[in-house]
Design a protein around this motif. Sequence first.
Motif, PDB file in Angstrom:
ATOM      1  N   PHE A 114       0.833  -1.198   0.000  1.00  0.00           N
ATOM      2  CA  PHE A 114       0.000   0.000   0.000  1.00  0.00           C
ATOM      3  C   PHE A 114       0.872   1.253   0.000  1.00  0.00           C
ATOM      4  CE2 PHE A 114      -2.628   3.207   2.217  1.00  0.00           C
ATOM      5  CZ  PHE A 114      -3.705   3.237   1.351  1.00  0.00           C
ATOM      6  N   ALA A 115       1.904   1.265   0.848  1.00  0.00           N
ATOM      7  CA  ALA A 115       2.800   2.426   0.930  1.00  0.00           C
ATOM      8  C   ALA A 115       3.568   2.624  -0.379  1.00  0.00           C
ATOM      9  CB  ALA A 115       3.768   2.260   2.097  1.00  0.00           C
ATOM     10  N   ALA A 116       4.056   1.526  -0.974  1.00  0.00           N
ATOM     11  CA  ALA A 116       4.797   1.631  -2.237  1.00  0.00           C
ATOM     12  C   ALA A 116       3.881   2.129  -3.353  1.00  0.00           C
ATOM     13  CB  ALA A 116       5.408   0.282  -2.606  1.00  0.00           C
ATOM     14  N   PHE A 117       2.663   1.584  -3.395  1.00  0.00           N
ATOM     15  CA  PHE A 117       1.731   2.030  -4.426  1.00  0.00           C
ATOM     16  C   PHE A 117       1.409   3.514  -4.252  1.00  0.00           C
ATOM     17  CE2 PHE A 117      -2.484   3.027  -5.994  1.00  0.00           C
ATOM     18  CZ  PHE A 117      -2.333   2.680  -7.322  1.00  0.00           C
ATOM     19  N   ASN A 118       1.130   3.934  -3.036  1.00  0.00           N
ATOM     20  CA  ASN A 118       0.804   5.343  -2.785  1.00  0.00           C
ATOM     21  C   ASN A 118       1.964   6.260  -3.143  1.00  0.00           C
ATOM     22  OD1 ASN A 118      -1.801   4.900  -2.029  1.00  0.00           O
ATOM     23  ND2 ASN A 118      -1.380   4.888   0.168  1.00  0.00           N
ATOM     24  N   GLU A 119       3.176   5.849  -2.846  1.00  0.00           N
ATOM     25  CA  GLU A 119       4.341   6.666  -3.206  1.00  0.00           C
ATOM     26  C   GLU A 119       4.461   6.772  -4.725  1.00  0.00           C
ATOM     27  OE1 GLU A 119       7.433   9.249  -2.693  1.00  0.00           O
ATOM     28  OE2 GLU A 119       6.010   8.520  -1.189  1.00  0.00           O
ATOM     29  N   GLY A 120       4.243   5.660  -5.413  1.00  0.00           N
ATOM     30  CA  GLY A 120       4.266   5.690  -6.876  1.00  0.00           C
ATOM     31  C   GLY A 120       3.190   6.597  -7.443  1.00  0.00           C
ATOM     32  N   ALA A 121       1.988   6.509  -6.875  1.00  0.00           N
ATOM     33  CA  ALA A 121       0.884   7.356  -7.341  1.00  0.00           C
ATOM     34  C   ALA A 121       1.208   8.833  -7.122  1.00  0.00           C
ATOM     35  CB  ALA A 121      -0.405   6.974  -6.630  1.00  0.00           C
ATOM     36  N   LYS A 122       1.777   9.132  -5.962  1.00  0.00           N
ATOM     37  CA  LYS A 122       2.143  10.523  -5.655  1.00  0.00           C
ATOM     38  C   LYS A 122       3.181  11.039  -6.650  1.00  0.00           C
ATOM     39  CE  LYS A 122       4.837  11.735  -2.197  1.00  0.00           C
ATOM     40  NZ  LYS A 122       5.394  11.831  -0.852  1.00  0.00           N
ATOM     41  N   LEU A 123       4.185  10.241  -6.923  1.00  0.00           N
ATOM     42  CA  LEU A 123       5.225  10.636  -7.871  1.00  0.00           C
ATOM     43  C   LEU A 123       4.651  10.797  -9.282  1.00  0.00           C
ATOM     44  CD1 LEU A 123       8.062   8.345  -6.536  1.00  0.00           C
ATOM     45  CD2 LEU A 123       8.116  10.852  -6.605  1.00  0.00           C
TER      46      LEU A 123
ATOM     47  N   ASP B 167       6.755  12.793 -12.084  1.00  0.00           N
ATOM     48  CA  ASP B 167       8.004  12.028 -12.012  1.00  0.00           C
ATOM     49  C   ASP B 167       7.688  10.562 -12.327  1.00  0.00           C
ATOM     50  OD1 ASP B 167      10.520  11.047 -11.590  1.00  0.00           O
ATOM     51  OD2 ASP B 167      10.723  11.809  -9.544  1.00  0.00           O
ATOM     52  N   HIS B 168       7.407  10.295 -13.580  1.00  0.00           N
ATOM     53  CA  HIS B 168       6.926   8.978 -13.985  1.00  0.00           C
ATOM     54  C   HIS B 168       7.988   7.889 -13.871  1.00  0.00           C
ATOM     55  CE1 HIS B 168       3.089  10.574 -15.104  1.00  0.00           C
ATOM     56  NE2 HIS B 168       3.695  11.538 -15.789  1.00  0.00           N
ATOM     57  N   GLU B 169       9.231   8.221 -14.146  1.00  0.00           N
ATOM     58  CA  GLU B 169      10.300   7.213 -14.017  1.00  0.00           C
ATOM     59  C   GLU B 169      10.380   6.707 -12.580  1.00  0.00           C
ATOM     60  OE1 GLU B 169      12.034   5.610 -16.192  1.00  0.00           O
ATOM     61  OE2 GLU B 169      11.705   6.826 -17.978  1.00  0.00           O
ATOM     62  N   ALA B 170      10.377   7.629 -11.625  1.00  0.00           N
ATOM     63  CA  ALA B 170      10.434   7.220 -10.215  1.00  0.00           C
ATOM     64  C   ALA B 170       9.163   6.472  -9.822  1.00  0.00           C
ATOM     65  CB  ALA B 170      10.638   8.441  -9.316  1.00  0.00           C
ATOM     66  N   ALA B 171       8.029   6.913 -10.331  1.00  0.00           N
ATOM     67  CA  ALA B 171       6.760   6.245 -10.028  1.00  0.00           C
ATOM     68  C   ALA B 171       6.795   4.798 -10.497  1.00  0.00           C
ATOM     69  CB  ALA B 171       5.605   6.992 -10.682  1.00  0.00           C
ATOM     70  N   ILE B 172       7.325   4.574 -11.678  1.00  0.00           N
ATOM     71  CA  ILE B 172       7.394   3.219 -12.228  1.00  0.00           C
ATOM     72  C   ILE B 172       8.199   2.310 -11.317  1.00  0.00           C
ATOM     73  CG2 ILE B 172       8.344   1.851 -14.138  1.00  0.00           C
ATOM     74  CD1 ILE B 172       7.473   4.228 -15.982  1.00  0.00           C
TER      75      ILE B 172
ATOM     76  N   ASP C 276       3.285  -8.756  -6.018  1.00  0.00           N
ATOM     77  CA  ASP C 276       1.968  -9.188  -6.480  1.00  0.00           C
ATOM     78  C   ASP C 276       1.817  -8.817  -7.954  1.00  0.00           C
ATOM     79  OD1 ASP C 276      -0.689  -9.751  -6.990  1.00  0.00           O
ATOM     80  OD2 ASP C 276      -1.492  -8.412  -5.450  1.00  0.00           O
ATOM     81  N   ALA C 277       2.149  -9.767  -8.834  1.00  0.00           N
ATOM     82  CA  ALA C 277       2.137  -9.510 -10.277  1.00  0.00           C
ATOM     83  C   ALA C 277       0.744  -9.215 -10.809  1.00  0.00           C
ATOM     84  CB  ALA C 277       2.728 -10.705 -11.013  1.00  0.00           C
ATOM     85  N   LYS C 278      -0.290  -9.494 -10.012  1.00  0.00           N
ATOM     86  CA  LYS C 278      -1.668  -9.252 -10.442  1.00  0.00           C
ATOM     87  C   LYS C 278      -2.286  -8.053  -9.731  1.00  0.00           C
ATOM     88  CE  LYS C 278      -2.674 -14.016 -11.658  1.00  0.00           C
ATOM     89  NZ  LYS C 278      -3.622 -15.131 -11.499  1.00  0.00           N
ATOM     90  N   HIS C 279      -1.458  -7.192  -9.205  1.00  0.00           N
ATOM     91  CA  HIS C 279      -1.960  -5.992  -8.503  1.00  0.00           C
ATOM     92  C   HIS C 279      -2.528  -5.041  -9.557  1.00  0.00           C
ATOM     93  CE1 HIS C 279      -1.970  -2.340  -6.030  1.00  0.00           C
ATOM     94  NE2 HIS C 279      -1.963  -3.170  -4.989  1.00  0.00           N
ATOM     95  N   PHE C 280      -3.841  -5.102  -9.710  1.00  0.00           N
ATOM     96  CA  PHE C 280      -4.529  -4.369 -10.774  1.00  0.00           C
ATOM     97  C   PHE C 280      -4.225  -2.873 -10.766  1.00  0.00           C
ATOM     98  CE2 PHE C 280      -8.309  -2.322 -12.588  1.00  0.00           C
ATOM     99  CZ  PHE C 280      -8.383  -2.968 -13.817  1.00  0.00           C
ATOM    100  N   PRO C 281      -4.367  -2.178  -9.617  1.00  0.00           N
ATOM    101  CA  PRO C 281      -4.073  -0.728  -9.638  1.00  0.00           C
ATOM    102  C   PRO C 281      -2.633  -0.412 -10.038  1.00  0.00           C
ATOM    103  CG  PRO C 281      -5.303  -1.306  -7.656  1.00  0.00           C
ATOM    104  CD  PRO C 281      -4.898  -2.595  -8.317  1.00  0.00           C
ATOM    105  N   ALA C 282      -1.682  -1.247  -9.629  1.00  0.00           N
ATOM    106  CA  ALA C 282      -0.286  -0.996  -9.992  1.00  0.00           C
ATOM    107  C   ALA C 282      -0.063  -1.210 -11.486  1.00  0.00           C
ATOM    108  CB  ALA C 282       0.647  -1.882  -9.175  1.00  0.00           C
ATOM    109  N   LEU C 283      -0.731  -2.214 -12.065  1.00  0.00           N
ATOM    110  CA  LEU C 283      -0.619  -2.433 -13.508  1.00  0.00           C
ATOM    111  C   LEU C 283      -1.139  -1.231 -14.282  1.00  0.00           C
ATOM    112  CD1 LEU C 283      -1.768  -6.162 -13.652  1.00  0.00           C
ATOM    113  CD2 LEU C 283       0.486  -5.293 -14.351  1.00  0.00           C
ATOM    114  N   ILE C 284      -2.302  -0.729 -13.869  1.00  0.00           N
ATOM    115  CA  ILE C 284      -2.901   0.433 -14.545  1.00  0.00           C
ATOM    116  C   ILE C 284      -2.022   1.669 -14.368  1.00  0.00           C
ATOM    117  CG2 ILE C 284      -4.888   2.008 -14.547  1.00  0.00           C
ATOM    118  CD1 ILE C 284      -5.504  -0.716 -15.749  1.00  0.00           C
TER     119      ILE C 284
END
Length: 188
Positions: free
Chosen positions: A6-15, A20-25, A35-43
Amino acid sequence: MSKLLFAAFNEGAKLSMTGDHEAAISFFDKVLAVDAKHFPALIAKGSSLAQLGRAQDALRCFERAIEVDPSAADPHRDAALCQLELGEPEAAAELMERAIQLNGDPGYREASAIEVYERGNALLTRGPRRPDKARYRQARHTFELALELAPAYVEAAKALADVWEHLGDTAQRDQYTKLASRLRPKGV
């Protein structure tokens, strides 16, 4: 472990929101490594890749998201936009049709038409030189899809008239010019 995801996803979303898309990725990749099937992270990763102009990589993320949840409309729409970017209008039209089937809300259809139209405009305005016939043909398919999604979309009809002008087909140009004038509300 889920708090860390959750924290990693939120940090990526914030970036991503700050551009800052490279850092977000890199944060979305951390989530997907667990979790290779983490739908929000894939999107989200696909969206960041698309923002960086990496349409092929973004498409793979959206296709994976479709595999994870085939009933979600957004990854179909996003994959369609990538296909347009890659010059694959037929594949784009199929994906967009599926997205519209999955989300039949008229507002969703109209918003999708606007996104498609903007892709067509980008095709004609980016680059150091004037568009060549190949780019006009690609833009034609894009504007046709926008008009198919929103048949009363005046700007798409006008854009098609302009594209046909550049492609040298005055009959098609006149047809879309006439359509645009019929779609325009009286008094405008």
